[in-house]
Design a protein around this motif. Structure first.
Motif, PDB file in Angstrom:
ATOM      1  N   ILE A  71       0.855  -1.187   0.000  1.00 18.20           N
ATOM      2  CA  ILE A  71       0.000   0.000   0.000  1.00 18.20           C
ATOM      3  C   ILE A  71       0.895   1.242   0.000  1.00 18.20           C
ATOM      4  N   ARG A  72       0.610   2.154  -0.920  1.00 12.89           N
ATOM      5  CA  ARG A  72       1.416   3.356  -0.986  1.00 12.89           C
ATOM      6  C   ARG A  72       0.590   4.560  -0.575  1.00 12.89           C
ATOM      7  N   LEU A  73       1.211   5.438   0.168  1.00 12.71           N
ATOM      8  CA  LEU A  73       0.525   6.658   0.572  1.00 12.71           C
ATOM      9  C   LEU A  73       0.780   7.749  -0.453  1.00 12.71           C
ATOM     10  N   ASP A 117     -21.757  12.925  13.839  1.00 12.05           N
ATOM     11  CA  ASP A 117     -21.945  12.771  12.393  1.00 12.05           C
ATOM     12  C   ASP A 117     -20.657  13.051  11.625  1.00 12.05           C
ATOM     13  N   VAL A 118     -19.994  14.150  11.988  1.00 11.98           N
ATOM     14  CA  VAL A 118     -18.742  14.495  11.300  1.00 11.98           C
ATOM     15  C   VAL A 118     -17.687  13.419  11.572  1.00 11.98           C
ATOM     16  N   GLY A 119     -17.600  12.997  12.825  1.00 12.19           N
ATOM     17  CA  GLY A 119     -16.640  11.953  13.184  1.00 12.19           C
ATOM     18  C   GLY A 119     -16.894  10.671  12.394  1.00 12.19           C
ATOM     19  N   TRP A 120     -18.175  10.309  12.279  1.00 16.94           N
ATOM     20  CA  TRP A 120     -18.523   9.096  11.525  1.00 16.94           C
ATOM     21  C   TRP A 120     -17.979   9.202  10.099  1.00 16.94           C
ATOM     22  N   MET A 121     -18.200  10.368   9.471  1.00 20.10           N
ATOM     23  CA  MET A 121     -17.781  10.537   8.072  1.00 20.10           C
ATOM     24  C   MET A 121     -16.261  10.519   7.928  1.00 20.10           C
ATOM     25  N   VAL A 122     -15.577  11.122   8.892  1.00 23.70           N
ATOM     26  CA  VAL A 122     -14.113  11.135   8.827  1.00 23.70           C
ATOM     27  C   VAL A 122     -13.564   9.714   8.937  1.00 23.70           C
ATOM     28  N   VAL A 123     -14.105   8.963   9.897  1.00 21.58           N
ATOM     29  CA  VAL A 123     -13.608   7.600  10.110  1.00 21.58           C
ATOM     30  C   VAL A 123     -13.928   6.722   8.888  1.00 21.58           C
ATOM     31  N   PHE A 124     -15.152   6.832   8.395  1.00 23.23           N
ATOM     32  CA  PHE A 124     -15.558   6.033   7.239  1.00 23.23           C
ATOM     33  C   PHE A 124     -14.671   6.346   6.028  1.00 23.23           C
ATOM     34  N   THR A 125     -14.447   7.635   5.775  1.00 24.72           N
ATOM     35  CA  THR A 125     -13.641   8.052   4.617  1.00 24.72           C
ATOM     36  C   THR A 125     -12.206   7.573   4.758  1.00 24.72           C
ATOM     37  N   ALA A 126     -11.639   7.772   5.937  1.00 24.76           N
ATOM     38  CA  ALA A 126     -10.244   7.387   6.155  1.00 24.76           C
ATOM     39  C   ALA A 126     -10.073   5.876   6.040  1.00 24.76           C
ATOM     40  N   ALA A 127     -11.049   5.137   6.560  1.00 23.44           N
ATOM     41  CA  ALA A 127     -10.932   3.685   6.547  1.00 23.44           C
ATOM     42  C   ALA A 127     -10.983   3.130   5.129  1.00 23.44           C
ATOM     43  N   LEU A 128     -11.729   3.813   4.265  1.00 18.84           N
ATOM     44  CA  LEU A 128     -11.947   3.283   2.922  1.00 18.84           C
ATOM     45  C   LEU A 128     -10.964   3.845   1.883  1.00 18.84           C
ATOM     46  N   ALA A 129     -10.326   4.985   2.185  1.00 18.45           N
ATOM     47  CA  ALA A 129      -9.621   5.756   1.157  1.00 18.45           C
ATOM     48  C   ALA A 129      -8.497   4.993   0.451  1.00 18.45           C
ATOM     49  N   LEU A 130      -7.812   4.105   1.179  1.00 17.73           N
ATOM     50  CA  LEU A 130      -6.667   3.438   0.568  1.00 17.73           C
ATOM     51  C   LEU A 130      -7.066   2.277  -0.336  1.00 17.73           C
ATOM     52  N   VAL A 131      -8.312   1.820  -0.210  1.00 12.14           N
ATOM     53  CA  VAL A 131      -8.729   0.662  -1.005  1.00 12.14           C
ATOM     54  C   VAL A 131      -8.788   0.993  -2.506  1.00 12.14           C
ATOM     55  N   PRO A 132      -9.477   2.084  -2.901  1.00 15.14           N
ATOM     56  CA  PRO A 132      -9.450   2.434  -4.329  1.00 15.14           C
ATOM     57  C   PRO A 132      -8.035   2.759  -4.827  1.00 15.14           C
ATOM     58  N   ILE A 133      -7.209   3.327  -3.962  1.00 15.00           N
ATOM     59  CA  ILE A 133      -5.832   3.631  -4.363  1.00 15.00           C
ATOM     60  C   ILE A 133      -5.116   2.347  -4.762  1.00 15.00           C
ATOM     61  N   TYR A 134      -5.317   1.313  -3.949  1.00 14.82           N
ATOM     62  CA  TYR A 134      -4.698   0.022  -4.233  1.00 14.82           C
ATOM     63  C   TYR A 134      -5.167  -0.535  -5.582  1.00 14.82           C
ATOM     64  N   PHE A 135      -6.483  -0.536  -5.783  1.00 20.66           N
ATOM     65  CA  PHE A 135      -7.011  -1.127  -7.021  1.00 20.66           C
ATOM     66  C   PHE A 135      -6.695  -0.277  -8.252  1.00 20.66           C
ATOM     67  N   MET A 136      -6.732   1.037  -8.106  1.00 20.13           N
ATOM     68  CA  MET A 136      -6.436   1.904  -9.250  1.00 20.13           C
ATOM     69  C   MET A 136      -4.971   1.760  -9.656  1.00 20.13           C
ATOM     70  N   ARG A 137      -4.100   1.620  -8.695  1.00 22.40           N
ATOM     71  CA  ARG A 137      -2.693   1.439  -9.020  1.00 22.40           C
ATOM     72  C   ARG A 137      -2.489   0.169  -9.828  1.00 22.40           C
ATOM     73  N   ARG A 138      -3.227  -0.864  -9.453  1.00 24.05           N
ATOM     74  CA  ARG A 138      -3.103  -2.120 -10.206  1.00 24.05           C
ATOM     75  C   ARG A 138      -3.705  -2.006 -11.602  1.00 24.05           C
ATOM     76  N   ARG A 139      -4.675  -1.092 -11.768  1.00 28.45           N
ATOM     77  CA  ARG A 139      -5.222  -0.909 -13.120  1.00 28.45           C
ATOM     78  C   ARG A 139      -4.260  -0.103 -13.983  1.00 28.45           C
ATOM     79  N   LEU A 140      -3.530   0.814 -13.353  1.00 25.63           N
ATOM     80  CA  LEU A 140      -2.676   1.716 -14.125  1.00 25.63           C
ATOM     81  C   LEU A 140      -1.294   1.140 -14.387  1.00 25.63           C
ATOM     82  N   ILE A 141      -0.813   0.311 -13.475  1.00 26.47           N
ATOM     83  CA  ILE A 141       0.531  -0.257 -13.625  1.00 26.47           C
ATOM     84  C   ILE A 141       0.407  -1.765 -13.688  1.00 26.47           C
ATOM     85  N   SER A 142       0.773  -2.336 -14.845  1.00 31.32           N
ATOM     86  CA  SER A 142       0.599  -3.786 -14.996  1.00 31.32           C
ATOM     87  C   SER A 142       1.803  -4.531 -14.429  1.00 31.32           C
TER      88      SER A 142
END
Ligand SMILES: Nc1ncnc2c1ncn2[C@@H]1O[C@H](COP(=O)(O)OP(=O)(O)O)[C@@H](O)[C@H]1O
Ligand SMILES: [Mg+2]
Lengths: 268, 321
Positions: free
Chosen positions: A5-7, A243-268
């Motif tokens: 996982i890359r930041l 409510d704000v806390g819920w959104m921050v936690v949800f966003t942070a928890a999920l944010a790296l998952v698309p990064i992982y998959f998009m990287r695999r789509r862009l770099i074979s």
């Protein structure tokens, strides 16, 4: 190396955001119109039309237009960020292949995704600010004794919509990173976006429903965005932090998952 | 002077800008597109990867610019390990990809300016460089045009300009002229020669032997994910084929009768479906002999051997098949 996982780097993230801003500057005037008009349609049809039937009591001490207006701010941000992270991102990924070119520069794939999150949030906040201004003005003109936006806390709505936009961008990008065909977005909008729009407490309070409806709603993102907008529009209670806390936690928890998959789509 | 530098000077070794050792690439699904290749590109040189479609050229280029991760071997680009220093490698190279991926939402000049920002070039410098590069690729009067208004050749030239925005140490070009008409191709060649003239290091792929022969100081011939030969265009021709080629075209029966006649004296014979290719250093004598045999030949071509022939000799098939 694969699978690590890359930041994202702040610099690369900003460059991608900046590319989108450069293009947006050319067409924002034409894009803004429909984005302001659509929530106004809902407000007119439901707020005034349907609202006429529930005029006497209102909801939770508010007139019906007063009740739904802040929720429409939240859903407007959801729609803006969802279109950005689905159709627009898909075109840049697969059709125009913008990302393919960007990642041959010092901007990496993870920066591309983070930059798109931030851009979707920015766009949601920009449209939301315009809509908020219109709502405020309409309130003063047509119902001075029941303002649609009645608290100075509403100044915090644009940054809140930035968060809401980033949150829905993460969700939309996750879907984009997993699909191969553009027509599959019909599923995303029909099965995710539209139900959220209808059942997140914009048009009626879900909290008054029998269990488990309120409990289910609590676990969905737009519910919290609507709550937070409504609180800020009329003066918040301490509950807005949940409510704000819920959104921050949800966003942070999920944010790296698309990064992982998009990287695999862009770099074979 | 450090010992390494003096050692290099003493042995006449030049600095390698790009170096691969045992480089491999397997894609998801297990297909191995690059099967362990070695090459070394020196500073200031134009180095070619010549091979037919599917040889693994693009896979190799993509590994150099970070579009694909190597699955084996070593790859050093501008002195840095691509696996450990990806971002710094990308900072110092320019890339012209096989497929055009200009930013369609931006004008010609904006394409260069926005690209320059990805490299953190200061605004003033980016503007100056964009104008200078547009001049170089002869697109100054198209600076405000939308990308989709450009012809294929103009898009290629803009891609080349874009690849130069960061003043790279190495420019990687994947089939820079494929799909262009002859005139546009010649203009691109001219620009690439100007670049090598300025001392830029180029690594390019092509399946046109003429392109490789014109532009490259040295090249590798690739086929099926492997390097089958390496050298300068001239040395490859000298090494693998005789200087002259005779092409005989006739019906199959006549060609079959021709074979024993030419095989006696030729250096090599390539028996193809509709023609027989004969490699020889003594073309005149061979032609006389064929005439004397009285075998009816429809068409005879006599020419100098080229890289195409080298490829044919090495792999038994033609580059453009
Ligand atoms: N992303 C990929 N996934 C699977 N196979 C691929 C991929 N890219 C290329 N290949 C295969 O690898 C081989 C070499 O392709 P490529 O490197 O594009 O060769 P060239 O550029 O010389 O035509 C081809 O057989 C091609 O089908
Ligand atoms: Mg290729």
């Amino acid at each position: 190396m694969k699978g690590r996982i890359r930041l994202p780097s702040p610099r690369g993230t900003f460059r991608v955001w900046q590319r989108n801003a450069t293009i947006f500057r050319k067409f924002w005037k034409t894009a803004l119109g429909p984005n302001l008009f659509e929530p106004l349609l809902y407000l007119a049809a439901l707020g005034l039309g349907l609202g006429a039937f529930i005029q006497e009591e209102g909801i939770q001490g508010q007139s019906y237009p007063q009740y739904i207006a802040p929720g429409l701010l939240a859903s407007n941000a959801m729609f803006a960020a969802s279109f950005e992270s689905t159709f627009n991102t898909f075109v840049k990924l697969k059709i125009d292949r913008v990302y393919e070119a960007v990642i041959t520069t010092p901007v990496n794939a993870e920066d591309v995704v983070a930059g798109e999150y931030l851009w979707a949030g920015t766009r949601a906040a920009l449209y939301g600010t315009g809509f908020l201004a219109v709502l405020t003005a309409l309130g003063f003109i047509f119902s001075p004794d029941a303002l649609l936006v009645s608290s100075f806390w509403a100044l915090l709505i644009p940054p809140l919509l930035l968060l809401v936009g980033v949150m829905f961008s993460v969700m939309g990008t996750l879907f984009t990173s997993l699909i191969g065909r553009i027509d599959l977005y019909a599923y995303y909008f029909t099965l995710v976006v539209t139900p959220l729009f209808l059942f997140s407490g914009i048009f009626f309070p879900v909290d008054d429903f029998p269990a488990p409806i309120p409990q289910i709603a609590w676990f969905t993102p737009l519910y919290h965005a609507v709550n937070a907008c409504r609180e800020l529009a009329s003066g918040p209670s301490i509950g807005v932090l949940v409510d704000v806390g819920w959104m921050v936690v949800f966003t942070a928890a999920l944010a790296l998952v698309p990064i992982y998959f998009m990287r695999r789509r862009l770099i074979s | 002077m450090d010992t390494e530098t003096s050692e290099r000077l003493r042995t006449g070794q030049r600095e390698a800008t790009l170096e691969a050792r045992g480089l491999r690439k397997s894609y998801a699904g297990g297909f191995e597109a690059v099967k362990g290749i070695d090459f070394r590109v020196y500073e200031g040189e134009c180095f070619g990867f010549l091979g037919p479609n599917g040889a693994g050229k693009t896979s190799t280029m993509r590994m150099i610019y970070g579009g694909a991760e190597p699955t084996g071997g070593e790859l050093t680009v501008v002195g840095l390990d691509i696996r450990r220093d990806e971002r710094n490698v990308k900072r110092r190279i320019g890339v012209v990809p096989q497929e055009n991926n200009l930013d369609e939402d931006l004008t010609v000049r904006e394409n260069l300016l926005v690209y320059a920002r990805y490299f953190d070039l200061p605004r003033k410098l980016a503007q100056a460089r964009a104008d200078e590069l547009l001049e170089f690729v002869q697109l100054t009067d198209k600076r405000g045009a939308e990308v989709e208004q450009l012809s294929g050749g103009m898009k290629r030239r803009l891609l080349i300009a874009r690849a130069l925005v960061n003043d790279p140490d190495l420019v990687v070009l994947d089939e820079p002229t494929t799909g262009l008409d002859p005139q546009a191709r010649h203009l691109v060649w001219e620009k690439l020669r100007e670049l090598t003239g300025r001392g830029k290091t180029l690594a390019l792929t092509t399946h046109y032997m003429e392109e490789a022969a014109r532009l490259c100081d040295r090249l590798v011939i690739m086929e099926g994910g492997k390097v089958v030969s390496e050298g300068s265009p001239r040395s490859l021709i000298e090494q693998h084929v005789s200087p002259q080629v005779l092409e005989f075209r006739a019906d199959r029966g006549s060609l079959d009768r021709l074979l024993p006649v030419v095989e006696e004296t030729a250096d090599a014979v390539e028996n193809r479906e509709e023609e027989v290719l004969v490699y020889t250093a003594a073309a005149d004598a061979l032609l006389e002999k064929v005439e004397a045999s009285g075998i009816p030949i429809e068409h005879t071509v006599r020419r100098q051997a080229g890289l195409e022939d080298v490829f044919l000799r090495l792999t038994g098939r033609s580059l453009t098949d």
